[in-house]
Design a protein around this motif. Structure first.
Motif, mmCIF file in Angstrom:
data_model
loop_
_atom_site.group_PDB
_atom_site.id
_atom_site.type_symbol
_atom_site.label_atom_id
_atom_site.label_comp_id
_atom_site.label_asym_id
_atom_site.label_seq_id
_atom_site.Cartn_x
_atom_site.Cartn_y
_atom_site.Cartn_z
ATOM 1 N N UNK A 1 0.874 -1.299 0.070
ATOM 2 C CA UNK A 1 -0.011 -0.102 0.004
ATOM 3 C C UNK A 1 0.732 1.299 0.006
ATOM 4 N N UNK A 2 2.288 1.197 0.263
ATOM 5 C CA UNK A 2 3.044 2.337 0.099
ATOM 6 C C UNK A 2 3.028 3.072 -1.145
ATOM 7 N N UNK A 3 2.621 4.432 -1.013
ATOM 8 C CA UNK A 3 3.149 5.275 -1.992
ATOM 9 C C UNK A 3 4.588 5.798 -2.342
ATOM 10 N N UNK A 4 5.521 5.251 -1.329
ATOM 11 C CA UNK A 4 6.988 5.703 -1.491
ATOM 12 C C UNK A 4 7.934 4.460 -1.399
ATOM 13 N N UNK A 5 8.904 4.550 -1.776
ATOM 14 C CA UNK A 5 9.811 3.619 -1.689
ATOM 15 C C UNK A 5 10.211 2.881 -0.185
ATOM 16 N N UNK A 6 10.330 2.012 -0.141
ATOM 17 C CA UNK A 6 10.604 1.331 1.252
ATOM 18 C C UNK A 6 12.124 0.618 1.434
ATOM 19 N N UNK A 7 12.627 1.144 2.607
ATOM 20 C CA UNK A 7 13.828 0.560 2.862
ATOM 21 C C UNK A 7 13.758 -0.413 4.082
ATOM 22 N N UNK A 8 14.421 -1.729 4.290
ATOM 23 C CA UNK A 8 14.028 -2.672 5.234
ATOM 24 C C UNK A 8 15.360 -2.807 5.991
ATOM 25 N N UNK A 9 15.390 -2.565 7.453
ATOM 26 C CA UNK A 9 16.644 -2.884 8.173
ATOM 27 C C UNK A 9 16.037 -3.674 9.183
ATOM 28 N N UNK A 10 17.002 -4.776 9.323
ATOM 29 C CA UNK A 10 16.914 -5.600 10.562
ATOM 30 C C UNK A 10 17.310 -7.026 10.268
ATOM 31 N N UNK A 11 18.582 -7.278 10.709
ATOM 32 C CA UNK A 11 19.169 -8.748 10.567
ATOM 33 C C UNK A 11 19.696 -9.427 9.400
#
Length: 415
Positions: free
Chosen positions: A293-303
């Motif tokens: 649903x995100x209208x923006x690019x996402x960055x994922x951080x965690x492990x």
């Protein structure tokens, strides 16, 4: 895949990331005299830039000289000399990476014993049970203090652009000030900055607007938020979805997703009985839902530690892969991935039952690696957590003496 790890990414502002691998912010606690970056940070970031990472995000730089996450924090405010920051940006970009400065205010998460101020949206302190005394007791911010703090964020962003950084990341995660305003557990205000999700997001949105207007058009502006606070009744994935939607029209280029706070340290990620992929990318399920649903690019951080996991996260629609600990232990990991090899070492696991102490020890282990890299030594991932924590405490005492002496030379900014 059409978009693999080594494909460039052009953001809405026009800023370009050379690849999809980012060094996520890790608090270095390596400020030199005057709370400024010095040779240690220059060498550390030059090392990472040579290792093939496309985006380097600094550890949090403080916008308020009297409100630090720790006595070794770097401060960039209106009075700070710019040349050390120019050298820092130059070193970080020496290998071709883009570099963003993470900018932050700790709010109530200020260690007890530090001079200065402890502020929050409300006067609710950090609850760590028997360890609650680690943090100062906050006072609720006045409207004037909120307005002044928004201006401080804009000042730091403008000066970061002048120093040659390619962007800033506004820290609104991990229980720091902007995250505190977002949290219904911490923010119990009844005025324009409390209550509804829109009111709780007001300070963050004001910061974003002020920052965007203070920097050049092609200067990247990112925001880091929690995918969830992992506390019953706290900020959750639905709140994150609403905040992302509010950020979309404000000129934000990227939203980084993480999770947790000192009260619930999910960002240190110690799940024990899950399958490998979940254990590595421990916010992936929440992120995958938000991606839809995100209208923006996402960055994922965690492990994330393996290329296979990183590629799967990209395949799920995440635009940028953030890594912290993995790059503290193996700073050339992206180059290894490009040649078909993986990391051959990992930090000694922290298995202590006390979650607050285990989280502190885990972060001390990471910072121990950063200090070694900054001094030209190889990482030492086998260092015992207790040893790393003890060394950190000794380092903090020295840094506190320097910080107190420096702060005494400056005009009080508490008002």
């Amino acid at each position: 895949m059409a978009d693999d790890l080594f494909t460039a990414l052009r953001l809405d502002s026009g800023a370009v990331l050379p690849n999809r691998i980012a060094k996520a912010a890790m608090e270095e606690n390596l400020a030199g005299d005057g709370q400024l970056p010095d040779r240690r940070l220059f060498d550390l970031y030059r090392n990472w830039s040579a290792g093939g990472t496309g985006l380097l995000i600094t550890g949090n730089v403080m916008v308020h000289a009297e409100a630090l996450t720790g006595p070794g924090g770097v401060v960039l405010d209106a009075a700070a000399p710019l040349e050390p920051f120019t050298e820092w940006a130059r070193a970080a970009k020496s290998g071709g990476a883009a570099v963003w400065m993470q900018i932050n205010h700790p709010g109530r998460q200020v260690p007890s014993g530090l001079p200065g101020v402890v502020w929050g949206p409300s006067d609710i302190g950090v609850d760590l049970g028997r360890h609650s005394g680690r943090f100062g007791r906050p006072t609720a911010m006045t409207p004037d203090q909120i307005t002044t703090t928004v201006e401080r964020f804009a000042t730091t962003a403008r000066r970061a652009a002048q120093a040659g950084f390619d962007g800033v990341e506004i820290h609104a995660a991990h229980g720091y000030l902007l995250s505190q305003f977002l949290s219904p557990l911490v923010n119990t205000r009844t005025d324009a900055w409390g209550g509804s999700p829109a009111n709780r997001a007001r300070m963050l949105l004001d910061v974003v607007r002020a920052v965007r207007s203070a920097v050049p058009p092609q200067f990247a502006v990112a925001v880091k938020i929690n995918s969830a606070d992992f506390q019953r009744g706290g900020f959750d994935a639905d709140d994150a979805r609403q905040v992302i939607a509010m950020l979309a029209p404000l000129g934000v280029d990227l939203v980084e997703l993480s999770g947790g706070s000192y009260e619930s340290p999910a960002m240190t990620g110690r799940p024990a009985d899950q399958r490998t992929r979940s254990r590595e990318a421990y916010f992936l399920d929440l992120a995958a839902d938000l991606v839809r649903t995100s209208p923006l690019p996402l960055m994922l951080t965690g492990g994330i530690t393996r290329r296979e996991t990183a590629e799967q996260v990209l395949a799920d629609g995440v635009a940028v892969i953030g890594m912290g600990t993995a790059l503290a232990v193996t700073p050339d990991l992206p180059l290894r991935w490009a040649t078909g090899t993986e990391a051959d070492r990992a930090l000694r696991p922290v298995t202590w039952s006390d979650k607050a102490l285990a989280s502190a020890a885990g972060m001390a282990q990471v910072r121990h690696q950063l200090r070694r890299l900054a001094s030209g030594r190889a990482p030492s991932p086998g260092t015992r957590p207790a040893v790393a924590l003890l060394v950190e405490q000794l380092q903090q005492r020295k840094a506190l003496r320097r910080y107190r002496a420096w702060l005494d030379t400056r005009r009080p900014e508490a008002a």
